[in-house]
Structure formats: C-alpha cells, structure tokens
Design a protein around this motif. Sequence first.
Motif, mmCIF file in Angstrom:
data_model
loop_
_atom_site.group_PDB
_atom_site.id
_atom_site.type_symbol
_atom_site.label_atom_id
_atom_site.label_comp_id
_atom_site.label_asym_id
_atom_site.label_seq_id
_atom_site.Cartn_x
_atom_site.Cartn_y
_atom_site.Cartn_z
ATOM 1 N N SER A 190 0.842 -1.203 0.000
ATOM 2 C CA SER A 190 0.000 0.000 0.000
ATOM 3 C C SER A 190 0.876 1.251 0.000
ATOM 4 O O SER A 190 0.517 2.266 -0.601
ATOM 5 C CB SER A 190 -1.000 -0.021 1.149
ATOM 6 O OG SER A 190 -0.381 0.342 2.347
ATOM 7 N N ARG A 191 2.042 1.189 0.667
ATOM 8 C CA ARG A 191 2.976 2.332 0.627
ATOM 9 C C ARG A 191 3.424 2.605 -0.805
ATOM 10 O O ARG A 191 3.442 3.745 -1.272
ATOM 11 C CB ARG A 191 4.199 2.053 1.511
ATOM 12 C CG ARG A 191 4.160 2.777 2.851
ATOM 13 C CD ARG A 191 5.528 2.849 3.493
ATOM 14 N NE ARG A 191 6.356 1.662 3.292
ATOM 15 C CZ ARG A 191 6.355 0.603 4.091
ATOM 16 N NH1 ARG A 191 5.574 0.576 5.146
ATOM 17 N NH2 ARG A 191 7.134 -0.430 3.840
ATOM 18 N N ALA A 192 3.745 1.495 -1.494
ATOM 19 C CA ALA A 192 4.232 1.647 -2.870
ATOM 20 C C ALA A 192 3.151 2.247 -3.758
ATOM 21 O O ALA A 192 3.403 3.140 -4.579
ATOM 22 C CB ALA A 192 4.679 0.289 -3.402
ATOM 23 N N ILE A 193 1.873 1.788 -3.574
ATOM 24 C CA ILE A 193 0.782 2.291 -4.402
ATOM 25 C C ILE A 193 0.492 3.760 -4.080
ATOM 26 O O ILE A 193 0.267 4.585 -4.961
ATOM 27 C CB ILE A 193 -0.488 1.431 -4.225
ATOM 28 C CG1 ILE A 193 -0.202 -0.003 -4.710
ATOM 29 C CG2 ILE A 193 -1.675 2.024 -4.996
ATOM 30 C CD1 ILE A 193 -1.338 -0.957 -4.479
ATOM 31 N N ARG A 194 0.554 4.097 -2.777
ATOM 32 C CA ARG A 194 0.312 5.472 -2.367
ATOM 33 C C ARG A 194 1.353 6.414 -2.994
ATOM 34 O O ARG A 194 1.018 7.506 -3.474
ATOM 35 C CB ARG A 194 0.335 5.581 -0.848
ATOM 36 C CG ARG A 194 -0.742 6.506 -0.322
ATOM 37 C CD ARG A 194 -0.875 6.393 1.180
ATOM 38 N NE ARG A 194 -1.756 5.294 1.563
ATOM 39 C CZ ARG A 194 -1.530 4.479 2.594
ATOM 40 N NH1 ARG A 194 -0.431 4.609 3.319
ATOM 41 N NH2 ARG A 194 -2.394 3.535 2.883
ATOM 42 N N ALA A 195 2.598 5.969 -2.955
ATOM 43 C CA ALA A 195 3.673 6.791 -3.524
ATOM 44 C C ALA A 195 3.442 7.003 -5.026
ATOM 45 O O ALA A 195 3.597 8.111 -5.555
ATOM 46 C CB ALA A 195 5.021 6.115 -3.288
ATOM 47 N N TYR A 196 3.018 5.936 -5.688
ATOM 48 C CA TYR A 196 2.728 6.007 -7.133
ATOM 49 C C TYR A 196 1.587 6.984 -7.388
ATOM 50 O O TYR A 196 1.648 7.839 -8.278
ATOM 51 C CB TYR A 196 2.374 4.603 -7.620
ATOM 52 C CG TYR A 196 1.828 4.531 -9.022
ATOM 53 C CD1 TYR A 196 2.658 4.825 -10.119
ATOM 54 C CD2 TYR A 196 0.503 4.164 -9.258
ATOM 55 C CE1 TYR A 196 2.163 4.752 -11.405
ATOM 56 C CE2 TYR A 196 0.006 4.088 -10.539
ATOM 57 C CZ TYR A 196 0.842 4.386 -11.617
ATOM 58 O OH TYR A 196 0.359 4.318 -12.895
ATOM 59 N N SER A 197 0.550 6.870 -6.503
ATOM 60 C CA SER A 197 -0.621 7.729 -6.654
ATOM 61 C C SER A 197 -0.252 9.205 -6.487
ATOM 62 O O SER A 197 -0.689 10.067 -7.243
ATOM 63 C CB SER A 197 -1.661 7.290 -5.615
ATOM 64 O OG SER A 197 -2.607 8.290 -5.409
ATOM 65 N N ARG A 198 0.615 9.481 -5.481
ATOM 66 C CA ARG A 198 1.046 10.860 -5.226
ATOM 67 C C ARG A 198 1.800 11.407 -6.435
ATOM 68 O O ARG A 198 1.598 12.521 -6.892
ATOM 69 C CB ARG A 198 1.921 10.892 -3.980
ATOM 70 C CG ARG A 198 2.028 12.279 -3.378
ATOM 71 C CD ARG A 198 2.485 12.213 -1.935
ATOM 72 N NE ARG A 198 3.634 11.328 -1.779
ATOM 73 C CZ ARG A 198 3.682 10.315 -0.902
ATOM 74 N NH1 ARG A 198 2.631 10.051 -0.168
ATOM 75 N NH2 ARG A 198 4.758 9.575 -0.813
ATOM 76 N N GLN A 199 2.660 10.549 -6.950
ATOM 77 C CA GLN A 199 3.491 10.939 -8.091
ATOM 78 C C GLN A 199 2.610 11.323 -9.289
ATOM 79 O O GLN A 199 2.786 12.370 -9.907
ATOM 80 C CB GLN A 199 4.346 9.741 -8.455
ATOM 81 C CG GLN A 199 5.654 10.037 -9.122
ATOM 82 C CD GLN A 199 6.348 8.717 -9.440
ATOM 83 O OE1 GLN A 199 6.204 7.735 -8.724
ATOM 84 N NE2 GLN A 199 7.087 8.694 -10.537
#
Lengths: 393, 243
Positions: free
Chosen positions: A141-150
């Motif tokens: 979920s951290r990885a997806i959140r970071a992707y989403s922010r980007q």
Amino acid sequence: MRGIFTVFRKEFVENLRDRRILLSALVFGPVLGPLMLAAVLQISVSRGEATFEKPMTLPVIGAEHAPNLIATLEAQDIKVEPRTFNEQQIREAIATREITLALRIPPDFAERWARSEPAAVEIFADSSDQFGGDASADRVSRAIRAYSRQVSQMRLVLRGVDPVSTMPVVIHDIDVSTPASRASFALGLLSYLAIFAMLFGGMYLAIDATAGERERGSLEALLTAPMPRPHLIYGKIAATTAYMLISMALTLTACAVALNYVRLEEFGMSLSMGPLATLKLFAVSAPLAVLGAGLLTVVASFTRSFREAQSYLTFAISLPTLPLVFIGVLRVEPSPLIMSTPSLSQHFLMMKILRGEALATPDLLYSAGASLLIGGILCWFAGRLYEREAILG
Amino acid sequence: MITVNALSKRFGKVEAVRAVSLSAPDGRITGLLGPNGAGKSTTLRMLATLLRPDSGEAIVDGQSTTTSPIEVRRRIGVLSHASGLYPQLTARENILYFAELHGIDRQQARSRVSELAALLEIEEFLDRKTKGFSQGQRLKTALARALVHGPRNLILDEPTNGLDVMAVRNLRALLTRLREQGHCILFSSHVMQEVALLCDEVVVIAQGRVVAAGTIEALRSQAGEPTLEDAFVKLIGTAEGLN
C-alpha cells in the motif's frame, strides 16, 4: 577470622579440582557468553535487513488493467504473480495460507483513470497474521500510495498548478538515537549474561559446600571443629563469592574481547567496552556476588541432597536474572527504588557504563549498599541455619 | 575422662535418650553396647556437641558440652558414623585441613601428620585423592583426622561398620595402643564379640536407657548367665537387633 580463612581456602582449592565446578565457573560464562552475544547481535542485525530489501511476490488479480502500476511495483522488487481468483477464492487462499495477501484491480480501473476519477484497487490481507502478511500489505500500500502521489503531482503540473502548493505541512522525521542507544538491546543482553554467568559460576560450589558436605558425611566431623559454627559457613560463602567474581570477570573480559571483533559501528551501533569500562562493569556488579552467594547458600542449606539442591538453585538463579530479560521491553526508568533493587540496579549501572554515560554517586551507593546489606543479612541467616541441629539432616 | 549425667534427648514424640549416665575414664576403652535404635548415636552426638541435650549434661575433662562446647571440641576426637572425607583432596590435605581448623600452625601440623601416618600405617596412600579409597583406607584417614589435634578423648560411632576382618583387627590393635598412651576411648557398637574383645568397661543401653554397666565379668555375674550372649540378651530384655 582465621577459621573463616581456613574454610575459604580449602573450599577454593578443593573445588578448583572438580571438573563440573570448574566448567560451570570458568568455561560456561566466558565461552558461551560471548557466543550468545554475537549470535543475538547477528540475528537482530539480519532481521533488521529482512523487513526492507527482501524481494516479495504479490498475487495480483486483473494485472492487465493497470500495466503502469504493475511496472512501478515490479521496480520496487515486488514481483507480480497474475492470478484469476474471484473474491471468495482470494479469501480461501489467504485462510489456507496458500498466499499471504492479494491485490485486486477491477476491470473499470483504466476507464476511471482516463476520466481522472479515483480508481480503486483492493488489497486483501489478514491483519492478524504475524508472519508477514500484514507487513507485506503495508509495503504494497505504501508503494501504491507513492505512485498515486506521483501521478497526482504530474496531473497538477499538466493543469498548470505548482504541486508544492498542495503540501501545506511537511513532516521531517529526525532520529535522535545515537549509535550507542541503538545498541541498547545488546547492552541489556550483556548485563544479563554477566549476572547470570556470575551466579552460575558459584552455584556448584554453594551446593557442594552445603548439601554435598552433608551427603558425603563430612559435615559431622566439620561441625566438631572448635570454632563458632557460623564461621564455617562464612568461609564457604566467601569461597562461593570468589568463584562468582572470577566467573564474572572472565565473562566480561571475554565479551569485551569478542565485541572488538564484531564491528557494531557498521550496524549503526556502538558500545564502549574498553579496559576501563570493563573494570567499571566489574566493580558495580561485584556487590551482587555477596548477595548471590548468600542466597544460594541459604537455599542449598535447606535441601537434603546434591540433586535436590541443584533443582532448587537453578530456580534461585533465575529469580534475580529473569527480570533483566523483560526490563528492556517494559521501559522501566531508574528511580531510587529501582536503584536499591539488587540485580536491577546493577543492570542499569552496567547499561550506563556501556552507553558511555556518567554514573551518579547516589545511584552507586544505593546499588552497592542495598546488595551488600541484603547479602549480609543472608550470610547471617546462613550462619544461624548452621547452629540448628536440623542441619545434620 | 568423660562423665555423663542424666542426659536426655527427645525428637518430637520419640524419647531417644532417657537420663543416660555413664563414665569413661582415661586409659580405658569403654564400649557403648546396644541394639540398633537404642540411642547410642544420639548419646555420642550429644557428647560431640553436635546435638544439644534437653536435660542433663556431659563433662569432658572438666568442660561442659552445654556451656563450653568449643572447649569440649578441643578435647575430643570424633569419628562419626559416616567417615566422610573430601574426595578431591588427598588424605594428607584432608587431615591438614582439620589441623588448621583446630588452629595448629602449618609446621606443627605437618609433623603431626607424619606421626599419625606412621602410627596408622597410611603413608602409602597419604598423597592420593581420597576418591576411590577402600572402607579401611577411609576409616584410617578419618581416624587420623580425628586425632590430628592430639585429643585426650576419642569418640567413635560404630567404627567397625563395613570393615573387613583385617581392618577390624588393625583398628583393635590401634585402639589398644591409644589406650596404653592414656587416652579415654568411648565407642559404640551393636556387635557383641567386638565389645567383648576390646572393652575394659561396657555400658549396655536399650530403648534410650542404661540397663547395665561394668566390666564384662561383672555384667556376666550380674545377669547370672554363663555366657556373654545370654547375659546381654537378658540385660537388654530382647535378642532383637543384636549380633
């Protein structure tokens, strides 16, 4: 006085010839201590590495709907494993531990993405799973959140908005732990080992001098020696104390030498355990030896045989040492009460020395005073025990 | 010289020793004869200051066991029931340890050990660890230990237990020699023949009481029986526990 010394010297020399006693006093702590310390350090270091960099596999349902997201995950060492489960099957697979977690990307993901609407993904994981399912879900979920922010920032840039304006508050985590304080667990272990090795080093002598003496039938002859009976037992306690001190000195020295070979700095930890610190460690814990010797002698005096004494004393040894195992977890702060509690106070003083902190004089006085006082009372009590007729068994 | 006046001791409900009086003069071997459980060991343990009597007292060379036990301990050599030695020490070290406990200085202790080693014929194994000693060797070492401070009085609790015939003979010869040197020897036994062979005086004890005392001759005529065995059985009131 002379009688006490005679008994002390005889017990000291005699036990030096007993292989079992010698093994427990001079080999157990000094050899096993540093080995255990090194092993625990190694394990804690490798576990620290394990949670982060290790590649993981992630079962994904509907991977074809979000190729960019999948590529981002793959770039972060999350290996994607396409599956074709429905929700029921996912739940069953997690329940049977076939998989620990799953990511489901619904078919309308691309469509919503294109319309700039929130596109949902689902992470299935068992939060009660202590063997990594929960931690892995976090990582995904951290990885997806970071992707989403980007992506959101890129969208803002495309619309001519400065993404910085969307971050009114930014948190910086500043880690103030020093390398020495990060080594705190290892420190706790070291003080536990030193205190355990000390008590164990005197255990067999304490048994041999009391229950052993009676079992062999030499007690009667000894009690007809023309000296006050308590003096006999004071000599024995003195010999036990001496063995405990030797055992601890050797254990501390061996640990100090071993730690020179473990490069703790590389793991971001440091211990001050030079010759002076080792000497200080010995000095602050030495008063505990008197208490330990008194305690073990009193307990062993009540037992009827070597075997019985052995089982009781193993328990008696864990009494002062077990709390040290939990003390680190409980976050107990040193107070005057704690500093007058034998074994706990020595533990805190040793921790301070290992961290390279200054020692407060009242702490030293409380610690040594309490241990010597209780030790003295135990010695006196042991002396009284030998004035009873029941001691003949 | 050992004098016992109305010594009593009870363990809970058991009256182990009831008003025992006896006297063991110097230069004599006094035997405490009685069946198992008669109170022999308890009496000797009170003499050795290991147990405190409930009433009565024992006097050793003018010192009371109850009021000055340490003075009594200087004057007695005790060979207890189990002649326990320290297995990791040599026979010599075992003896020297007790010499030191008695406050004898090193030089004197060493010459005393050589003396005793010759007397007890233990030179051969004097410097061996006592682990693995035979019963006879253990007894002799324990005896040397009991004699190291040159006590005038010797108290032996069942010294012949577990010894073979030769060892018993040796012990007998040794006790006779100590008697000639003027020692007061008090020993307990449940073996009648032993007592008959060795003792000048016999104290017969049964169920915690002294039932007869005197020379063997006197005991025989007191009981009015022709043989020793019959005399003892009659005095004790039962043949149980004797052999």
